[in-house]
Structure formats: C-alpha cells, structure tokens
Design a protein around this motif. Structure first.
Motif, PDB file in Angstrom:
ATOM      1  N   TYR A  24      43.926   3.101   0.238  1.00  0.00           N
ATOM      2  CA  TYR A  24      43.610   2.831  -1.340  1.00  0.00           C
ATOM      3  C   TYR A  24      44.150   1.423  -1.829  1.00  0.00           C
ATOM      4  O   TYR A  24      43.367   1.131  -2.700  1.00  0.00           O
ATOM      5  N   ASP A  25      45.115   1.257  -1.549  1.00  0.00           N
ATOM      6  CA  ASP A  25      45.819  -0.073  -1.733  1.00  0.00           C
ATOM      7  C   ASP A  25      44.904  -1.508  -1.434  1.00  0.00           C
ATOM      8  O   ASP A  25      44.552  -2.417  -2.080  1.00  0.00           O
ATOM      9  N   LEU A  26      44.346  -0.790  -0.250  1.00  0.00           N
ATOM     10  CA  LEU A  26      43.526  -2.000   0.423  1.00  0.00           C
ATOM     11  C   LEU A  26      42.021  -2.159  -0.432  1.00  0.00           C
ATOM     12  O   LEU A  26      41.635  -3.202  -0.333  1.00  0.00           O
ATOM     13  N   CYS A  27      41.714  -0.800  -0.546  1.00  0.00           N
ATOM     14  CA  CYS A  27      40.119  -0.736  -0.854  1.00  0.00           C
ATOM     15  C   CYS A  27      39.724  -0.359  -2.140  1.00  0.00           C
ATOM     16  O   CYS A  27      38.609  -1.006  -2.665  1.00  0.00           O
ATOM     17  N   ASP A  28      40.687   0.059  -3.031  1.00  0.00           N
ATOM     18  CA  ASP A  28      40.448   0.413  -4.264  1.00  0.00           C
ATOM     19  C   ASP A  28      39.883  -0.869  -5.330  1.00  0.00           C
ATOM     20  O   ASP A  28      39.151  -0.735  -5.995  1.00  0.00           O
ATOM     21  N   PRO A  29      40.627  -1.825  -5.179  1.00  0.00           N
ATOM     22  CA  PRO A  29      40.159  -3.069  -5.928  1.00  0.00           C
ATOM     23  C   PRO A  29      38.799  -3.841  -5.354  1.00  0.00           C
ATOM     24  O   PRO A  29      38.267  -4.274  -6.428  1.00  0.00           O
ATOM     25  N   LEU A  30      38.390  -3.453  -4.314  1.00  0.00           N
ATOM     26  CA  LEU A  30      36.920  -3.960  -3.934  1.00  0.00           C
ATOM     27  C   LEU A  30      36.015  -2.863  -4.202  1.00  0.00           C
ATOM     28  O   LEU A  30      34.841  -3.315  -4.137  1.00  0.00           O
ATOM     29  N   ALA A  78      43.102 -10.791   5.710  1.00  0.00           N
ATOM     30  CA  ALA A  78      41.922 -10.598   6.683  1.00  0.00           C
ATOM     31  C   ALA A  78      41.180  -9.347   6.423  1.00  0.00           C
ATOM     32  O   ALA A  78      39.513  -9.362   6.398  1.00  0.00           O
ATOM     33  N   LEU A  79      41.597  -8.072   6.404  1.00  0.00           N
ATOM     34  CA  LEU A  79      40.888  -6.955   6.095  1.00  0.00           C
ATOM     35  C   LEU A  79      40.099  -7.000   4.839  1.00  0.00           C
ATOM     36  O   LEU A  79      38.986  -6.842   4.513  1.00  0.00           O
ATOM     37  N   ARG A  80      40.920  -7.475   3.745  1.00  0.00           N
ATOM     38  CA  ARG A  80      40.001  -7.679   2.411  1.00  0.00           C
ATOM     39  C   ARG A  80      38.880  -8.624   2.508  1.00  0.00           C
ATOM     40  O   ARG A  80      38.034  -8.118   1.945  1.00  0.00           O
ATOM     41  N   HIS A  81      39.111  -9.666   3.318  1.00  0.00           N
ATOM     42  CA  HIS A  81      38.016 -10.636   3.348  1.00  0.00           C
ATOM     43  C   HIS A  81      36.806  -9.795   4.362  1.00  0.00           C
ATOM     44  O   HIS A  81      35.576 -10.259   3.941  1.00  0.00           O
ATOM     45  N   ALA A  82      37.073  -9.104   5.166  1.00  0.00           N
ATOM     46  CA  ALA A  82      36.010  -8.504   6.019  1.00  0.00           C
ATOM     47  C   ALA A  82      35.386  -7.529   5.250  1.00  0.00           C
ATOM     48  O   ALA A  82      34.028  -7.274   5.434  1.00  0.00           O
ATOM     49  N   LEU A  83      35.848  -6.674   4.317  1.00  0.00           N
ATOM     50  CA  LEU A  83      35.410  -5.687   3.394  1.00  0.00           C
ATOM     51  C   LEU A  83      34.619  -6.202   2.458  1.00  0.00           C
ATOM     52  O   LEU A  83      33.406  -5.986   1.962  1.00  0.00           O
ATOM     53  N   THR A  84      35.244  -7.520   1.888  1.00  0.00           N
ATOM     54  CA  THR A  84      34.267  -8.113   0.683  1.00  0.00           C
ATOM     55  C   THR A  84      32.862  -8.745   1.609  1.00  0.00           C
ATOM     56  O   THR A  84      31.849  -8.703   0.847  1.00  0.00           O
ATOM     57  N   GLN A  85      32.896  -9.218   2.631  1.00  0.00           N
ATOM     58  CA  GLN A  85      31.971  -9.679   3.153  1.00  0.00           C
ATOM     59  C   GLN A  85      30.692  -8.634   3.389  1.00  0.00           C
ATOM     60  O   GLN A  85      29.461  -8.822   3.207  1.00  0.00           O
ATOM     61  N   ALA A  86      31.327  -7.264   3.923  1.00  0.00           N
ATOM     62  CA  ALA A  86      30.358  -6.072   4.349  1.00  0.00           C
ATOM     63  C   ALA A  86      29.789  -5.707   2.813  1.00  0.00           C
ATOM     64  O   ALA A  86      28.786  -5.390   2.856  1.00  0.00           O
ATOM     65  N   ARG A  87      30.655  -5.901   1.899  1.00  0.00           N
ATOM     66  CA  ARG A  87      30.020  -5.429   0.500  1.00  0.00           C
ATOM     67  C   ARG A  87      29.050  -6.349  -0.396  1.00  0.00           C
ATOM     68  O   ARG A  87      28.036  -6.109  -0.621  1.00  0.00           O
ATOM     69  N   ASP A  88      29.547  -7.832  -0.015  1.00  0.00           N
ATOM     70  CA  ASP A  88      28.390  -8.744  -0.623  1.00  0.00           C
ATOM     71  C   ASP A  88      27.584  -9.689  -0.043  1.00  0.00           C
ATOM     72  O   ASP A  88      26.356 -10.121  -0.465  1.00  0.00           O
TER      73      ASP A  88
END
Length: 579
Positions: A24-30, A78-88
């Motif tokens: 949740y620390d990783l994903c909640d903000p995104l 790196a994980l945050r960036h990957a999730l952002t790409q998958a989202r946007d």
C-alpha cells in the motif's frame, strides 16, 4: 485449516514487524484515488487495485507486510515508474514494466505438495460400502440440479499464486496476453504475491493440506455454470444410471438433467466462429453470455472489474461438450461438423512453439502436433493470447474417437494426420516423463491428466482394431498406458491422498485395466472421508482445474468432487465384481 490455526496465522499477520515499504505504501499514491489516468491511460488498473487488493478484508492483513529491498530508493522508484507506465501509457512497454516485478517474484519460494508415503492397507472396503457412496454422490448431484436448475462449479482465488510462475513465466504471460485488463490483473496480482509469500500472511492464505488436489477453503467462492462442467456432469450422471444403483425416480431425474445440460452445451453455449480456412463453425464457449453463467449480480460486477469481461470459446470445452452430447445420444446437427477440420487451424506443427502459443509458460515441452487452447471469436478477439495444455489434447482425441465414423476421420487423410500428430505429442510427454511434472500443465494436475488419459484410452480401445491401427500404428497408447499406470501405482496411491486424488486414481486405474488390488488405497480413502463435506455435500470442494494467470484461480466444488468420486467408484465396483 482448523479455527485455532487460522486465528494464530491472522494474529501473526496483524502484528508482524514491518521491515520495509508495504504494497500500500507503493501503490496507494498511484492507484487508490484515481491519480493520473490521463486521456491516453487506463482506468482499469486503479479499479482492479481498489477491488482486488486494497479492499477492507485484505488491507489489514497486508498493511504490515513490507519488503526490505524496497528500502533501496532506486528499486522503490523503479516499481513506481513501472506502475505509472502501466496506468498512463497508451501503449505500455509490458516487458519493461514487468521487469522490476519479475525480479521481486524470483525471491518467492513455493513448492508443489509432497504428500508423505503411507503403509499399505488391508482388504478393500465391501461392495455395500462402495455402493452406498455411489448412491450418496448420485443423489447429491440430482438434489443440486433439482434445487438450482443446474449443477454449479465454484471459482476461488489463491493470492499466493502458482509455484510454477516465476519471474520468467510472469513476463511471458504479461507480454503474451492480449487484453489490457488481463495484463493489469496479472501485473498487480504477481506484485502482491511477493508481499504475501514473504510474510506471515502466507500461512493464512496458503495453509498446508493433505494430498495433491488443493482444497477450496477460501471464504470467497464464485458460483457459476459452464458448458465444460455440464459436459462432465452429463458423463457422471450417465455413469450413475448405467451402474444400476439409481432408483427408478433417480434414473428419470438423471435423464431429465442430462437432456437439459446437453441443451445448455449445444444451445446457450453455442458460438459461431470462423476457422483458419475461412469456413464458419459452431463451437462451445466456456462462459455463455449473461444470464446463463448464473453469476450473482455482485460477482458479475467483480468479474468485470477484475479483467474477465470478455470470454471466447476454447477447444477443450468444445471437445468435451461434443463428446458428452454424443454419449447422451443427441442428434443435434451441430455434432455433424467435422471438428478435426476446425482444429487443424489451431495445431502446432514442425516444433514451432510460436506464433500460435503466445503464453508459453510450459515451453520445456515440445508442442509439435498439439492443439492450442483458445479460439478467436468472430471478431478476432483473443483476450488471453494462447497457451497449450496436454490434458486438453486428450479431450480432443476422446471426442474424435467417439465421432470417428460421423466425421469420416479414417477416410480423410488430413483428419487422420491431425489425430496422429496429437498422439505423437502425447507419446513424447510420456517418453520424457513430462506428463508427471506440474509445470507441464496449464489448467490441470498431472493426476488429472492420468485420469483423463484413462478416459481417452477407454474410448480408443472401444474402436475396431483396424481403426486403432490406423490412428496409432506405432503403439503409442500402449506405451503411454504403461507410463501412466506406473506413475499412479508407484507414486499417487502409495502416498497420502484426499478423496479427489483417490477418485482420479480410480478413474485412471479402472480405465487402464490395472490389477484389482491396486484399487484398495483409493477406495479406503474415499469411504473413510465420506461426510467430510458437512452440509455442502458428501465431500469437500477440491481443485478440479485451475488458471495460473493472473494468479492461481481454482475451480471445483463439492458437486465436482461427488461427480469424480461417483465415476471412480463405478469403475472400481465393476472391476471388483469381475473378480
């Protein structure tokens, strides 16, 4: 899992020491509040996250499950960036997105069940005990059909994932699947797997069990109807009637249920598709359009949110439905279609594992000669890409044997060649022992493969000798029989089993003509466990089939267990009466 064990596991999860950022620390903000998701992006990723992973039931258990390596700011970023790409991103680079998740996934250590060996048991149970269980299971299936108008199966999610999906296989799935929603669910489920498997939550979500087939203990089970399940229930009820153990009223009720389920397979589940050669065919889809699957309104919406909005037909459901309908005596013109002509467009040839197989997570086996799973719908959609399963190919053979004359297979060289190719594929699996490895199978257990080979072998042996020689000039069926029997006799029945395992053993041993003495361990297991299902049925729900992506999804149910037990015991009873 006993209540005190579950409570203890939950307590450890709720009080665990957090040693790094959590999911949740990783994903909640995104993903929690719809951040990002511009016009070119994808709303589904956030919807999936909120429904499947950030819900009120799971959040308390996972909020303290941190990963120490994510204290490294570069890995976290790196994980945050990957999730952002998958989202946007409008067209995400899924290989790049999946790489940091794959690296985490390779730290997860899971293994398949390894039941302990057990000593031999005494003489087999008496025929009266066996017949009592058969009658109980038959009555259970008929009661369920009477109460519901169909016989359901259930799906449940095991968030720990499948032991055969590591970083490499995850990347294969992420890049080989077609539908973006299915890619999203595969991405997030496998990210969550790492947090779950490396924390005390593991013992709560994935407790140990007896035997091979996993019990479906999870509290969330999605009831539904599918032509694939109806086809098997047809065979089971036919076996109940043929056993002579059904009362007159039960026989009449079974015939009505068989007729209704045949109509469902060939009617509500029928779908028109276009073959590779341009001809139209009617095939059978696993999940018919609403309202036929009988999902509750709640789960129908969740199914959509989780990325399962679009289903397409598959080769397995089509083969099983055609086979069951033929056994039930259906005269529907749909059965006159020569399925080998259609399947030829989905056969892998010359050892080429691509492009037909896009999700090649079992690519250690040679696909040459085998049929892939998914059928493109009339619009050309194939949301799950395509994969290849050995047991599915047994069902294609079995349906072809039952319709050999109708489809003029021996008279048509191309159709005969298709069958020979599948037989060659199966012989290779037996020769190198790959059939006994769980990672060789996409949707089934090796033990179920053995049972389904027995079913296929029986259909093959029912053919005239000349037909058998034309299909199998090299004696592959006899060779495979020896290998499968050895596995069942030396491995499966000499170790601890649950009732579902035991039923699979009996189906294999009964169809393959094993020595009657080998039936004893499985018979004792089933008779001993009768009543374990409580108010749900004679036996518990166990894993019948599964999906390895987007996570480990089990399908089965107490009715499915009853059906397999009924079929296994019927074969064993016939063998015992011959001695």
């Amino acid at each position: 899992m006993a209540f005190h064990e579950m409570a203890s596991a939950a307590c450890r999860a709720l009080t665990a020491r957090k040693d790094g950022p959590s999911l949740y620390d990783l994903c909640d903000p995104l993903l929690l509040n719809g951040a990002g998701n511009g016009a070119s992006g994808d709303q589904h990723l956030g919807q999936f996250y909120r429904t499947a992973l950030a819900n009120a039931a799971l959040r308390p258990l996972l909020r303290r499950t941190g990963l120490s390596e994510l204290n490294d700011a570069s890995r976290f970023a790196a994980l945050r960036h990957a999730l952002t790409q998958a989202r946007d991103d409008e067209r995400p680079d899924w290989a790049a997105i999946g790489q940091p998740v794959a690296e985490l996934l390779d730290t997860v250590k899971l293994r398949h069940p390894r039941p302990p060996a057990v000593p031999p048991e005494g003489p087999p149970p008496g025929l009266s005990d066996i017949e009592r269980v058969i009658r109980t299971c038959g009555a259970h299936l008929l009661r369920t059909f009477r109460n519901n108008g169909f016989i359901p199966a259930y799906a449940s999610f095991n968030l720990i994932g499948d032991p055969d999906i590591h970083g490499r296989e995850f990347l294969m799935a992420l890049t080989g699947l077609d539908a973006r929603g299915y890619k999203n669910s595969t991405l997030l489920f496998n990210l969550a797997r790492t947090f779950i498997a490396r924390s005390p939550v593991r013992d709560l979500i994935n407790p140990s069990w007896k035997g091979i087939a996993e019990p479906m203990w999870q509290p969330i089970q999605i009831r539904h109807r599918s032509a694939y399940y109806d086809a098997f229930y047809i065979e089971s009820l036919l076996g109940f009637v043929e056993s002579g153990l059904a009362s007159r009223e039960e026989s009449a009720a079974a015939k009505r249920a068989i007729s209704a389920m045949t109509d469902f397979c060939l009617g509500a589940s029928r779908e028109r598709v276009r073959g590779v050669d341009g001809r139209d065919f009617d095939v059978v889809t696993a999940i018919a359009p609403a309202p036929h699957p009988r999902f509750s309104r709640f789960f129908a919406q969740i199914k959509q949110t989780l990325g399962f909005g679009l289903y397409v037909p598959d080769c397995d459901t089509t083969a099983c439905a055609f086979s069951a309908a033929a056994q039930a005596g259906s005269s529907d013109p749909m059965l006159d279609q020569p399925l080998p002509d259609f399947y030829s467009g989905y056969q892998v040839k010359a050892g080429a594992n691509a492009p037909k197989v896009t999700v090649a997570i079992n690519d250690h086996i040679d696909y040459d000669g085998a049929i892939v799973t998914w059928i493109d719908n009339i619009n050309g959609d194939r949301p799950y890409g395509n994969d290849l399963d050995p047991t599915l190919n047994l069902d294609v053979l079995e349906a072809s044997f039952r319709n050999l004359a109708r489809w003029k297979i021996l008279e048509t060289p191309e159709r005969l060649d298709l069958l020979r190719g599948i037989v060659r594929f199966q012989k290779n699996l037996a020769a190198n022992g790959a059939f006994a490895e769980p990672r060789s199978h996409i949707y089934y257990l090796p033990e179920l493969y053995c049972a389904y080979f027995g079913r296929c072998y029986a259909a093959f042996m029912a053919l005239p000798e000349q037909a058998r020689a034309a299909i199998d000039p090299d004696g592959a069926f006899g060779f495979i029989r020896e290998r499968v029997l050895a596995y069942v006799q030396d491995e499966l029945i000499t170790h601890e089993m649950n009732p579902f395992d035991a039923a699979l053993a009996l189906i294999a041993l009964g169809h393959l003509g094993a020595e009657v003495s080998t039936l004893t361990p499985a018979l004792h297991c089933i008779v001993r466990h009768l009543g374990e299902g409580g108010r749900h049925g004679p036996f518990k729900a166990y894993e019948w089939n599964k999906m390895k992506t987007p996570t480990r999804i089990l399908v089965g149910g107490p009715e499915a267990t009853s059906a397999f037990v009924l079929m296994g015991l019927s074969l064993a009873r016939a063998a015992l009466k011959r001695t």
